[in-house]
Design an enzyme around this catalytic site. Structure first.
Site, short mmCIF file in Angstrom:
data_model
loop_
_atom_site.label_atom_id
_atom_site.label_comp_id
_atom_site.label_asym_id
_atom_site.label_seq_id
_atom_site.Cartn_x
_atom_site.Cartn_y
_atom_site.Cartn_z
N GLY A 253 0.59 -5.17 0.58
CA GLY A 253 -0.52 -5.28 -0.37
C GLY A 253 -0.14 -5.99 -1.66
N ALA B 66 0.87 -1.18 0.00
CA ALA B 66 0.00 0.00 0.00
C ALA B 66 0.91 1.23 0.00
CB ALA B 66 -0.88 -0.02 1.24
N GLU C 191 4.09 -5.26 7.20
CA GLU C 191 3.22 -4.28 7.88
C GLU C 191 3.64 -4.01 9.32
OE1 GLU C 191 2.17 -6.47 5.72
OE2 GLU C 191 0.61 -5.60 4.45
N GLU D 247 -0.47 -9.55 -0.86
CA GLU D 247 -1.92 -9.80 -0.69
C GLU D 247 -2.62 -9.86 -2.05
OE1 GLU D 247 -2.22 -6.53 2.20
OE2 GLU D 247 -3.19 -7.95 3.53
N1 DAK Z 1 4.64 3.23 -0.70
C1 DAK Z 1 5.06 4.43 -1.21
N2 DAK Z 1 6.26 4.59 -1.81
C2 DAK Z 1 7.07 3.52 -1.88
C3 DAK Z 1 6.69 2.24 -1.37
C4 DAK Z 1 5.39 2.13 -0.76
N3 DAK Z 1 4.91 0.97 -0.28
N4 DAK Z 1 7.70 1.38 -1.59
C5 DAK Z 1 8.67 2.09 -2.21
N5 DAK Z 1 8.30 3.34 -2.39
C6 DAK Z 1 9.05 4.44 -3.03
C7 DAK Z 1 10.21 4.89 -2.15
O1 DAK Z 1 9.78 5.80 -1.18
C8 DAK Z 1 11.13 5.51 -3.18
O2 DAK Z 1 10.63 6.79 -3.52
P1 DAK Z 1 11.64 8.03 -3.78
O3 DAK Z 1 12.44 8.16 -2.54
O4 DAK Z 1 12.46 7.60 -4.97
O5 DAK Z 1 10.72 9.17 -4.04
C9 DAK Z 1 10.93 4.62 -4.40
O6 DAK Z 1 9.68 3.94 -4.21
C10 DAK Z 1 12.01 3.56 -4.54
O7 DAK Z 1 12.07 2.85 -3.32
P2 DAK Z 1 13.45 2.64 -2.53
O8 DAK Z 1 14.40 3.76 -2.76
O9 DAK Z 1 13.10 2.33 -1.12
O10 DAK Z 1 14.01 1.33 -3.27
P3 DAK Z 1 14.97 0.24 -2.65
O11 DAK Z 1 15.41 -0.60 -3.80
O12 DAK Z 1 16.02 0.82 -1.77
O13 DAK Z 1 14.02 -0.66 -1.72
C11 DAK Z 1 11.97 -1.83 -1.17
C12 DAK Z 1 12.94 -1.35 -2.29
C13 DAK Z 1 10.74 -2.42 -1.84
C14 DAK Z 1 12.65 -2.91 -0.32
C15 DAK Z 1 11.62 -0.61 -0.28
O14 DAK Z 1 11.15 0.44 -1.12
C16 DAK Z 1 10.55 -0.92 0.72
O15 DAK Z 1 10.82 -1.52 1.77
N6 DAK Z 1 9.35 -0.43 0.45
C17 DAK Z 1 8.25 -0.50 1.38
C18 DAK Z 1 7.71 -1.88 1.52
C19 DAK Z 1 6.58 -1.87 2.47
O16 DAK Z 1 6.77 -1.72 3.70
N7 DAK Z 1 5.41 -1.88 1.91
C20 DAK Z 1 4.18 -1.54 2.63
C21 DAK Z 1 3.71 -2.69 3.37
S1 DAK Z 1 2.34 -2.18 4.31
C22 DAK Z 1 -4.60 -0.50 5.36
C23 DAK Z 1 -4.79 -1.69 4.72
C24 DAK Z 1 -3.74 -2.34 4.17
C25 DAK Z 1 -2.48 -1.83 4.26
C26 DAK Z 1 -2.30 -0.64 4.89
C27 DAK Z 1 -3.33 0.02 5.44
N8 DAK Z 1 -5.66 0.20 5.96
C28 DAK Z 1 -6.86 -0.43 6.18
C29 DAK Z 1 -5.48 1.53 6.31
C30 DAK Z 1 -1.36 -2.51 3.70
C31 DAK Z 1 -0.16 -2.06 4.01
C32 DAK Z 1 1.03 -2.46 3.35
O17 DAK Z 1 1.08 -2.92 2.24
#
Ligand code: DAK
Length: 260
Positions: free
Chosen positions: A111, A66, A134, A114
């Site tokens: 997500g 997400a 998450e 998921e």
């Molecule tokens: N959201 C927004 N931007 C993201 C992102 C994300 N999930 N993942 C990556 N980016 C962006 C980074 O901020 C970066 O942007 P800039 O700095 O260039 O502007 C760009 O994509 C490239 O990412 P990285 O520089 O971090 O790239 P790396 O190769 O170093 O790392 C990575 C890649 C995939 C390991 C890393 O980006 C990462 O850890 N990303 C986040 C993964 C993550 O935690 N995903 C979210 C999981 S939580 C809800 C219901 C469901 C959910 C939430 C709420 N509600 C009911 C409210 C579900 C939540 C999730 O999915």
């Protein structure tokens, strides 16, 4: 409809939805989920798709979760609407009338995992990673991740992924039964389309009935589930394709199915 965050294409019975926000690694925001929902309705209503494929734009990510940039200002009401939308989209994918394949071309986190596990089959590129990170953000999976994953790979392995938030590479995902197969990234879409074409050679009504039976039977006791199977089974008898399948076998020729 015109889309900004996804690309929808159609070729020879196969529709592909490509999540197209490569700058944020195809993260899912409200607009993207809304577009996916619209596209699913359109594809379903057009009724010409036999297999649907989900993939991500670029070579780095399928969907990195997400969109975290929207989280800091999210209120409980906003979170509730977001989770309703996300769960609705995942449910639509899961119960979509034709097979849905995830072609996971890189990171599938939160997500992204998921979305992949709501699909019927998952094929991954060698550089793919899966995970539910998450808890590293002090939240929990909200698009069915705590439920579908444990049904898919078992409770202990699912809890390990949910509680640690660790990312696992494609190879490990294959070992634990999360991924059907792994291909080099350059070949992923070609291989997935080959698998789609194999499915498309089979009786189209039978494929729909098999999916319906498996999806709607899964969460019932065996007796009820077998009754669902029976109902799906008998709908196929008397169809042109069912007669053609048996006739072609007996005449030692390839069947010509019409989806009737
Ligand atoms: N959201 C927004 N931007 C993201 C992102 C994300 N999930 N993942 C990556 N980016 C962006 C980074 O901020 C970066 O942007 P800039 O700095 O260039 O502007 C760009 O994509 C490239 O990412 P990285 O520089 O971090 O790239 P790396 O190769 O170093 O790392 C990575 C890649 C995939 C390991 C890393 O980006 C990462 O850890 N990303 C986040 C993964 C993550 O935690 N995903 C979210 C999981 S939580 C809800 C219901 C469901 C959910 C939430 C709420 N509600 C009911 C409210 C579900 C939540 C999730 O999915």
């Amino acid at each position: 409809m015109e889309y900004k965050n996804i690309i929808v294409s159609f070729e020879e019975g196969i529709s592909t939805i490509t999540i197209n926000r490569p700058k944020s690694l195809n993260a899912l925001n409200v607009e993207t989920l809304n577009e996916i929902e619209c596209a699913l309705y359109e594809i379903k209503n057009e009724n010409k798709t036999q297999v649907l494929i989900f993939t991500g734009a670029g070579e780095k990510a399928f969907v990195a979760g997400a969109d975290i940039s929207t989280f800091p200002t999210l209120t409980p009401e906003g979170a509730s609407a977001f989770v309703d939308l996300g769960q609705r989209v995942m449910d639509m994918i899961e119960s979509f009338p034709v097979p849905v394949i995830a072609a996971v071309n890189g990171y599938a986190l939160g997500g992204g995992t998921e979305l992949a596990i709501a699909c019927d089959m998952i094929y991954a590129s060698e550089n793919a990673f899966f995970g539910l990170p998450e808890v590293t953000l002090a939240i929990i999976p909200g698009f069915g991740g705590t439920q579908r994953l444990q049904r898919l790979i078992g409770r202990h392995l699912a809890k390990e992924l949910v509680f640690t938030g660790d990312k696992i590479p494609a190879q490990r995902a294959k070992e634990i039964g999360l991924v059907n197969n792994i291909f080099p990234q350059a070949e992923l879409m070609v291989k997935v389309k080959e698998i789609a074409k194999t499915i498309m050679k089979r009786g189209p009504l039978a494929i729909r009935a098999a999916k319906r039976s498996m999806i709607f039977g899964m969460d019932h006791d065996l007796k009820t589930a077998n009754e669902i199977e029976k109902l799906c089974f008998i709908t196929l008898f008397g169809t042109e394709d069912q007669r053609e399948g048996a006739k072609a076998f007996l005449e030692k020729r390839a069947p010509q199915f019409k989806g009737k």
